[in-house]
Design an enzyme around this catalytic site. Sequence first.
Site, PDB file in Angstrom:
ATOM      1  N   GLU A  81      -8.869  -5.034  -5.167  1.00  0.00           N
ATOM      2  CA  GLU A  81      -8.263  -4.158  -4.167  1.00  0.00           C
ATOM      3  C   GLU A  81      -9.277  -3.213  -3.522  1.00  0.00           C
ATOM      4  OE1 GLU A  81      -5.092  -3.892  -3.117  1.00  0.00           O
ATOM      5  OE2 GLU A  81      -3.805  -4.834  -4.617  1.00  0.00           O
ATOM      6  N   HIS A 113      -7.422  -5.490  -0.751  1.00  0.00           N
ATOM      7  CA  HIS A 113      -6.235  -4.742  -0.346  1.00  0.00           C
ATOM      8  C   HIS A 113      -5.684  -5.291   0.973  1.00  0.00           C
ATOM      9  CE1 HIS A 113      -3.700  -1.223  -0.802  1.00  0.00           C
ATOM     10  NE2 HIS A 113      -3.942  -0.851   0.451  1.00  0.00           N
ATOM     11  N   SER A 154       0.833  -1.189   0.000  1.00  0.00           N
ATOM     12  CA  SER A 154       0.000   0.000   0.000  1.00  0.00           C
ATOM     13  C   SER A 154       0.880   1.255   0.000  1.00  0.00           C
ATOM     14  CB  SER A 154      -0.961  -0.031   1.184  1.00  0.00           C
ATOM     15  OG  SER A 154      -1.934   0.976   1.075  1.00  0.00           O
TER      16      SER A 154
END
Length: 542
Positions: free
Chosen positions: A345, A457, A233
Amino acid sequence: MNMTLTRRWSRRVPLTALGVGLAALTLAAGGATAADAGHGTTASHTGGGPVVTTKDGTVRGEAVPGGYTFRGLPYAAAPSGDLRWRAPRPPAAWKGVRDATDYGPNCLQPAPTPTVGPQSEDCLYLNVSTPKQPRRHAAVRPVLVLIHGGGLSLGAGRDYDPAELAAEGTVVVTFNYRLGALGFLAHPALASRPGGPAGNYGLMDQQAALRWIRHNIGRFGGNPHNVTIAGESAGGLSVLNHLTSPGSRGLFQRAIVQSGAFALNQQSLATAKAAGTAIANKAGCADQSATCLRALPAAALVNAYPRAAIPGVVDGAVLKESVGTALAAGRFARVPILNGSNHDEERLFLATGAVLHNGTYAAAPKDVTAENYRQTIASVLGVSGARARAIVRQYPLDSYASPRLALSALLGDANFACTALQVDKWTSKRVPTFAYEFNDDAAPARYQRLDPPVATHASELPYLVDLPDARFQDPLNRGQRTLASHMRAAWAHFAASGNPSTSAVHWPSFHRSTQVLSLQPPKPRVEQDFATRHHCSFWAMH
C-alpha cells in the site's frame, strides 16, 4: 486516493445467481417509465430519458451502455452561509422535471486535485446508476453505495463510473460530501449545542445521503432494506466510522472496506478543537467567533486547513469513541463485512513524496540509504532506537532491491496489511467477515507510474469501476479483465446476500479459516501465509 480506466464490457454473472429479481426501471418506446417499487406508483414522461419521481421532485436521467444514470440529485441543502458547519438540512423541493444528466459541483478542495469539474460549497449531490431490465421483472435490487476516497480532503462522487458494477445487477450510488476545513473543522464556537456534534460534518453528510437512499432508492428499483456501503482509502475509513457510529445504525445492511484500516484511532475533541483554533487564526478569525468563521471566503478556509492528517473526531455524538476501540469491544453494527488491503500500500505514497502512518501524512524522506535506514524508520514511525533496530531485523536490507523498497514494505505492513488483519480478527468474532489481499503487481497505474510496478494503494479500483479523471488509461490485459469480472461478481453477490462467493470462486469466511483470498489474475485463490508475509505477529507487539 482516487483513480480510472477505459470502459470494459465482459461476461457478467447471471442475475438469477444474485438471488434477487430484476428491478423496476424500464425504457419504454417513446419515453421512459420508472416503477416505484417502494410505493407502488409509476412516474413516466416522454422526452428521451428515464424519468423517476423522488420525494423532492421528478428527475430525468439518461441511458448509458448497459443501463441508466441519474446525476446531480440534491440530497441536502447547500451547506453555506449560516448552514456552514451545521448538520445537513433537507434539500428544497422542485416542480417540473429536473435534468439529471450532469454531475453537481464538487465540494471545495485544495489544488492540485485529480478530480475535474466545478467546485462549490453547494455540493451535496448524489448519482444513481441502474442496470437495464424489462418491466415484466419489476422487483428490487441490492444497493451498493460507493464512498469516494481522497483523504477526506479531495475527491468527488464523479470520480467513479460504476456502470459495470450496475450491470452486475445492482443499483449503485455515488455522492459528494464536505471535505477538509468545511467538512471536518472542529472549533469551540461551532458546536450547535453543548455536547453536540463537532468536526464530523462530512460524516453527517454521508449519513444524510444514506437517509436519502432509504427514502428514495426504491423509486430507482433498489431495495432500501438491502444497502451495502463500500469505500476505498478514506472511503473505507468512512465505512468503519459508520460501522461504529450510532447515527448510522439501520441505514445499511453490509459493509465493504478497501484499504481503510489505516487510522483506527481518531482525534480527541480537545485536540481537534485546539487545532481548529489555530486554523481559525491562520484563516483570519483572531476573535475565534462563529460569525467570523461563517463569513470567511471558503477559499481562505480551504487553504488554511492542513492536509497532514486524516480527519475524524471523537466528538461524543457522531463518533463516541475511536474506531479501533469500538471494534475491539464489539460495539459496531452487526452486518457482514468484506475487508482487505493491497500488496504494498505504501509505495504510492512514497512515490508521490509522502508517507502515511497512523492516519497522518508526512513528507517522505528524500533519500533512504543503508546508512540512514534505521534512523529513517525511527523518525517516520516515531519509535525508539531499540524498536527501530528490531524492525530492521524483521526487514533486513538484503531482502529488498533497495532501502526505499524495504521502507515501503514495512510501512505498508504496519499501516495497512496488519491493521486490516486486526479488523478481521475483531469483526469475525461477531459477524460474517471475508478478507482479501489485492495481489496483481502488474495492475496498470492510474495516477503514478511505479518502478518496479506493484499492487499498491488504489490499484484495485479499475477492476471494479471506471475512473474517468485518471492521468493514465492503460487497458487491462486478458487475465486482468477476467480478474475484474470475478471481483465485480463477488462485490455484487456480497451486496445481494452478504456472501461474496460465486459459482466460479469460493470465498471462505475468515472466522472459520482465518484465510485471506488473494485477488490475482486470472482467478483469485486462497492464500495461507498472509500474516507471516506481512510480519503481523511482530507488528502486534507494541
